[in-house]
Design a protein around this motif. Structure first.
Motif, PDB file in Angstrom:
ATOM      1  N   LEU A 114       0.814  -1.212   0.000  1.00  0.00           N
ATOM      2  CA  LEU A 114       0.000   0.000   0.000  1.00  0.00           C
ATOM      3  C   LEU A 114       0.846   1.259   0.000  1.00  0.00           C
ATOM      4  O   LEU A 114       0.446   2.282  -0.557  1.00  0.00           O
ATOM      5  CB  LEU A 114      -0.933   0.003   1.202  1.00  0.00           C
ATOM      6  N   GLY A 115       2.015   1.196   0.620  1.00  0.00           N
ATOM      7  CA  GLY A 115       2.920   2.338   0.583  1.00  0.00           C
ATOM      8  C   GLY A 115       3.285   2.674  -0.855  1.00  0.00           C
ATOM      9  O   GLY A 115       3.300   3.835  -1.260  1.00  0.00           O
ATOM     10  N   PHE A 117       1.447   1.910  -3.454  1.00  0.00           N
ATOM     11  CA  PHE A 117       0.226   2.449  -4.053  1.00  0.00           C
ATOM     12  C   PHE A 117       0.145   3.949  -3.778  1.00  0.00           C
ATOM     13  O   PHE A 117      -0.140   4.747  -4.677  1.00  0.00           O
ATOM     14  CB  PHE A 117      -0.991   1.723  -3.458  1.00  0.00           C
ATOM     15  N   GLY A 118       0.433   4.331  -2.532  1.00  0.00           N
ATOM     16  CA  GLY A 118       0.417   5.741  -2.161  1.00  0.00           C
ATOM     17  C   GLY A 118       1.425   6.547  -2.968  1.00  0.00           C
ATOM     18  O   GLY A 118       1.137   7.644  -3.419  1.00  0.00           O
ATOM     19  N   LEU A 119       2.585   5.950  -3.201  1.00  0.00           N
ATOM     20  CA  LEU A 119       3.616   6.639  -3.975  1.00  0.00           C
ATOM     21  C   LEU A 119       3.114   6.949  -5.384  1.00  0.00           C
ATOM     22  O   LEU A 119       3.304   8.051  -5.908  1.00  0.00           O
ATOM     23  CB  LEU A 119       4.872   5.768  -4.059  1.00  0.00           C
ATOM     24  N   ARG A 121       0.101   7.399  -6.312  1.00  0.00           N
ATOM     25  CA  ARG A 121      -0.875   8.501  -6.277  1.00  0.00           C
ATOM     26  C   ARG A 121      -0.165   9.844  -6.073  1.00  0.00           C
ATOM     27  O   ARG A 121      -0.533  10.846  -6.670  1.00  0.00           O
ATOM     28  CB  ARG A 121      -1.882   8.258  -5.168  1.00  0.00           C
ATOM     29  N   ILE A 122       0.870   9.856  -5.219  1.00  0.00           N
ATOM     30  CA  ILE A 122       1.600  11.105  -4.996  1.00  0.00           C
ATOM     31  C   ILE A 122       2.208  11.592  -6.312  1.00  0.00           C
ATOM     32  O   ILE A 122       2.117  12.763  -6.672  1.00  0.00           O
ATOM     33  CB  ILE A 122       2.717  10.919  -3.944  1.00  0.00           C
TER      34      ILE A 122
ATOM     35  N   VAL B 224      -6.830   3.686   1.002  1.00  0.00           N
ATOM     36  CA  VAL B 224      -5.596   4.185   1.606  1.00  0.00           C
ATOM     37  C   VAL B 224      -5.906   5.059   2.816  1.00  0.00           C
ATOM     38  O   VAL B 224      -5.238   4.985   3.841  1.00  0.00           O
ATOM     39  CB  VAL B 224      -4.741   4.946   0.568  1.00  0.00           C
ATOM     40  N   ALA B 266      -2.321  14.692  -1.601  1.00  0.00           N
ATOM     41  CA  ALA B 266      -0.925  14.244  -1.522  1.00  0.00           C
ATOM     42  C   ALA B 266      -0.453  14.208  -0.077  1.00  0.00           C
ATOM     43  O   ALA B 266       0.272  13.294   0.322  1.00  0.00           O
ATOM     44  CB  ALA B 266      -0.036  15.163  -2.358  1.00  0.00           C
ATOM     45  N   TYR B 269      -1.286  10.971   1.639  1.00  0.00           N
ATOM     46  CA  TYR B 269      -0.405   9.852   1.272  1.00  0.00           C
ATOM     47  C   TYR B 269       0.957   9.990   1.939  1.00  0.00           C
ATOM     48  O   TYR B 269       1.564   9.021   2.360  1.00  0.00           O
ATOM     49  CB  TYR B 269      -0.217   9.776  -0.246  1.00  0.00           C
ATOM     50  N   PHE B 272       0.691   8.977   5.388  1.00  0.00           N
ATOM     51  CA  PHE B 272       0.589   7.513   5.424  1.00  0.00           C
ATOM     52  C   PHE B 272       1.971   6.868   5.371  1.00  0.00           C
ATOM     53  O   PHE B 272       2.340   6.051   6.217  1.00  0.00           O
ATOM     54  CB  PHE B 272      -0.263   7.063   4.239  1.00  0.00           C
ATOM     55  N   ILE B 273       2.761   7.261   4.376  1.00  0.00           N
ATOM     56  CA  ILE B 273       4.085   6.650   4.221  1.00  0.00           C
ATOM     57  C   ILE B 273       4.975   7.014   5.402  1.00  0.00           C
ATOM     58  O   ILE B 273       5.690   6.169   5.942  1.00  0.00           O
ATOM     59  CB  ILE B 273       4.712   7.073   2.871  1.00  0.00           C
ATOM     60  N   LEU B 276       4.127   4.864   8.379  1.00  0.00           N
ATOM     61  CA  LEU B 276       4.614   3.500   8.224  1.00  0.00           C
ATOM     62  C   LEU B 276       6.104   3.425   8.515  1.00  0.00           C
ATOM     63  O   LEU B 276       6.591   2.499   9.151  1.00  0.00           O
ATOM     64  CB  LEU B 276       4.366   3.002   6.805  1.00  0.00           C
TER      65      LEU B 276
END
Lengths: 575, 290
Positions: A114-115, A117-119, A121-122, B224, B266, B269, B272-273, B276
């Motif tokens: 998922l990380g 996946f987030g990348l 989108r960013i 997400v 953004a 996200y 989020f990262i 983590l």
């Protein structure tokens, strides 16, 4: 041999056929081929990280999109020719993947997936927000003049990637990659630099995706954020790899061919339902055929991964062990005051331990006495809260387990940790390669150790095919291949037959004759008593007795720890 | 200053909606150790159902809330029974396979919704006025949605902690083997957990669509979002999840206001990262790694 032939013929025929069609077929056919080859290239790239390294990603499309934008901008703004632009795309992706891998590969399982996946989108949001990329509307640039040339180049790229991964698996890098996927802890115990191998694989995967993206841009001449970072590309890669066979060389090709044909047909007939069908297919494969098409082929005995190298035809016997060091009573390993607690439980408290070269120290103790935890502290798999370790006369700094394994402290695990997809030969070779850069030397060393423990005849087997005693023997062989100065054996002889124990004894005697210190945890004392010079008894995380085996076994404290105290005695003592 | 206070209030209210979104996923993860990648698509589906109920039958979103929840309860039960329960592999292979299965599911749900509702943004108008508290104006719709979400989450939480069925869910989450040896039908518990988690997604969707417009492709983003929340709060940790929901609500509202909506997406996200990487075990929890 037969497999090699099948592979070569298959590969050659595919390439020739595709090339001929791409050069002389219609533009439509060329475009279809281009799409299929692109999908296969992306699937191969995904397989490097998701299959061979075991990090499933839902965002490798990040590198596809990044590569596409870099290549497009390089041709537009810098007027680079396309080949240079494609190289720039690969380079750019690696430059992002390197720092990113250092961070993201700390995550595991779903968090990594998922990380990523987030990348994606960013990056998509960034591409929409920037002016240089044309914002959400995208940008146009000069595309390739002839779609057939484009298709031919794409085919070559996919074929090169396929041949490259096939070759990769036959190198030490590929061997290490597979070991990490199977069991990263065991890999580091075998001296593999887990971290750098993973990051390298991540960069490789990113570069492949970026090349795909660059070629896509070249083919189309137009790029916008939502198609460059399109989730469907991700879905297709995942589906192709799983349909073909995750973590196999030919999986992406087989799956890619199947899925791209299917997806083209679907697109032509049912464009609206295409993704539903692809999604449903992914579900079906996850439930019904986890190994993909390659698993079926492997069961038929075709296209199995060939073993990496092979043992040399003749094994040179070990020369006479080097003369032991002059002062062999100087301890090679000394731990003082080692301690650690987990929550409220003091697992190990202030344990001292001394190991001398060329002799064995046996560690015994009831269940839960802290024996295995002590080993984890010594071998750097856990960090001691108190105390210090001196190894080879120097205080041991905090190291990664693989550094320690390379510098002379090797270990086995209480429950066997072998590599499910590596053969007996590859398992020992992996450890030997951590020590010897020279390929011939490593092969010789691995073969010698296998011969010593009597497993050389079974060098082609995978661990699953061995009986439990042999599996433990293999684990000991893997540790011995590191030529340790200190060998930590965690109940290595549990579950072994008398004959296997005799083999272990012979191998250990040999290692000790060469100066190796052995520290062995055992439950079954007779299994090691003949070899042990000293015994140390742990109970509740502390040493309760130490000395010559015979004396220790008659020590009242030891008897109490194992058998308890009779009620009257306890009452008498209290009164 | 007034702006900051208003934004903070809005953020806290948004936190309630996020909490409902994430609690369902948290429940599923806790009991099954499976992450449902279609969770966001379930939320969108719930929202679009509420949209149709409003457009076709003129139904109020608060009335659509239980209906959407019920429909998703059924879908969730079907998915668990027909798909996830069939994946029998244990350990990391089981994890990989259920991940792939729900990854495929997310495409099926999103594109099936696309066939029904098309690709345009849909929203449901609801309580368009504002509640005036002194100098501060709070949108009435947000207030109502937030209160409903808080109430639903609280009810579920009470049910989980006080009833025998709820406790058997808890027990299964802690140790499936232990629960099974106490005579709990673990398969039934998993079915219930997945269905209930999906129902919470559906209910959340019916509320959220009154606040932000939905498109069938919004699902991935919401997954997400929900995942950020439980990663931030610590998997299976309820107090942590609440704290995380409030923090995320505040972050989102402030980022929207000061940076614009594109950048706000953004920011989520990046949070989020960052979470983590810096604290994989969550804010309050321990060992959140899978």
């Amino acid at each position: 041999m037969r497999d090699r032939l099948i592979e070569t013929v298959l590969f050659g025929a595919l390439l020739v056929l595709a090339f001929v069609i791409a050069r002389s077929g219609s533009a439509y056919l060329a475009q279809t081929l281009f799409n299929a080859a692109l999908a296969i290239l992306l699937a191969i790239g995904w397989n490097v990280i998701g299959g061979f390294t075991g990090y499933v990603s839902f965002g490798q499309v990040s590198f596809f999109g990044l590569g596409a934008y870099i290549a497009a901008l390089a041709t537009m703004r810098l007027a680079l020719p396309w080949p240079a632009a494609i190289a720039a795309a690969a380079l750019g992706a690696v430059m992002l993947a390197l720092p990113l891998g250092l961070i993201m590969l700390r995550l595991s399982g779903i968090f990594f997936a998922l990380g990523m996946f987030g990348l994606a989108r960013i990056l998509q949001i960034s591409a929409s927000a920037m002016r240089v990329t044309g914002g959400p509307m995208g940008m146009s640039f000069d595309a390739a003049e002839d779609p057939r040339v484009c298709a031919a180049v794409m085919l070559l790229a996919a074929a090169a990637a396929l041949a490259g991964t096939r070759l990769m698996l036959r190198t030490r890098f590929g061997l290490r990659l597979l070991a990490i996927r199977d069991d990263a802890v065991a890999a580091s115990a075998a001296g593999v630099r887990v971290w750098s191998v993973k990051v390298l694989a991540f960069c490789l995967s990113a570069a492949l995706a970026a090349v795909g993206g660059a070629l896509y841009a070249w083919n189309l001449g137009y790029l916008d954020p939502s198609s460059a970072f399109n989730g469907t590309i991700e879905l297709q890669s995942v589906l192709m790899v799983t349909a073909g066979g995750i973590g196999t060389v030919w999986g992406p090709l087989v799956g890619g061919a199947l899925i791209s044909v299917l997806s083209t047909l679907l697109w032509a007939r049912f464009p609206m339902e295409q993704q539903i069908v692809l999604g449903a297919l992914t579900m079906l494969i996850a439930v019904a055929m986890p190994g993909g098409a390659m698993a079926a082929l492997a069961r038929a005995g075709v296209l199995r991964r060939p073993p990496i190298w092979a043992p040399p035809p003749s094994v040179t016997a070990e020369p006479a062990p080097p003369p032991p060091a002059p002062d062999r009573r100087a301890p090679v390993l000394r731990c003082s005051g080692l301690g650690i607690r987990f929550g409220g439980v003091v697992a190990v408290k202030a344990v001292d331990l001394v190991a001398y070269p060329a002799e064995m120290l046996a560690i015994i103790g009831p269940n839960g006495a802290g024996k295995s935890t002590l080993f984890n502290l010594i071998s750097a798999f856990a960090r001691p809260a108190t105390g210090q370790i001196t190894f080879d006369g120097k205080r041991l700094p905090r190291l990664r387990p693989e550094r320690l394994a390379r510098s002379g402290i090797a270990r086995t695990f209480q429950t066997s940790r072998l590599f499910a997809s590596l053969t007996v030969w590859e398992t020992v070779l992996l450890a030997a390669l951590s020590l010897h850069r020279n390929r011939r030397k490593a092969r010789g060393e691995a073969a010698r150790i296998l011969a010593e423990v009597g497993l050389l005849a079974q060098w082609r087997e995978v661990p699953e095919a061995l009986p439990p005693g042999r599996q433990r023997l293999l684990e000991i062989a893997r540790a011995l291949a590191l030529r340790p100065k200190v060998l930590l054996l965690d109940e290595a002889m549990a579950g072994m037959s008398a004959e296997e124990i005799a083999r272990v004894h012979a191998a250990l005697r040999h290692a000790m004759a060469g100066g190796c210190a052995v520290v062995a945890i055992e439950h079954v004392l007779p299994a090691i008593a003949p070899l042990a010079a000293r015994v140390q008894v742990l109970d509740f995380g502390a040493t309760i007795a130490e000395g010559h085996p015979h004396a220790v076994l008659n020590d009242p404290a030891v008897i109490t720890a194992y058998l308890g105290v009779e009620l009257e005695d306890a009452a008498g003592a209290a009164a | 200053m007034l702006t900051v206070i208003t934004l903070a209030l809005l953020g806290l209210l948004w936190g309630g909606v996020y909490l409902l979104m994430a609690t369902g996923l948290n429940l599923i993860y806790g009991v099954m150790k499976v992450v449902n990648l279609a969770h966001g698509d379930f939320i969108v589906l719930g929202g679009l159902l509420a949209f149709s109920l409003f457009a076709e039958a003129g139904l109020n979103p608060l009335a659509a809330f239980p209906i959407a929840a019920l429909v998703l309860f059924g879908i969730g039960a079907g998915v668990q029974f027909g798909l996830l329960e069939r994946i029998t592999a244990a350990g990391s292979e089981g994890e990989l396979r259920s991940l792939l299965a729900t990854f495929g599911l997310s495409y099926v749900v999103a594109n099936a919704s696309f066939l029904v509702w098309g690709s345009q943004f849909q929203s449901v108008p609801f309580l368009e006025g504002a509640v005036q508290a002194g100098p501060i104006a709070i949108p009435a719709g947000l207030l109502a949605a937030s209160l409903a979400a808080f109430a639903a989450t609280l009810l579920i939480h009470l049910w989980l902690t006080t009833t025998i069925t709820g406790k058997s869910l808890h027990a299964t989450a802690q140790s499936a083997l232990g629960a099974a040896s106490c005579g709990i039908d673990v398969r039934r518990v998993r079915l219930l957990a997945f269905a209930l988690g999906s129902a919470m997604a559906g209910g959340a969707g019916a509320l959220v669509i009154t606040l932000i417009p939905f498109q069938t492709s919004t699902g991935g983003e919401l997954t997400v979002h929900a995942f950020t929340l439980i990663a931030l709060g610590g998997l299976g940790n309820y107090a942590g999840a609440w704290l995380a929901a409030e923090l995320l609500g505040l972050t989102e509202v402030f980022a929207q206001f000061y940076l614009g909506s594109n950048a706000a997406a953004a920011v989520i996200y990046i949070v989020f990262i960052a979470v983590l990487v810096v604290r994989p075990q969550g804010l309050l929890g321990q060992a959140g790694r899978v």
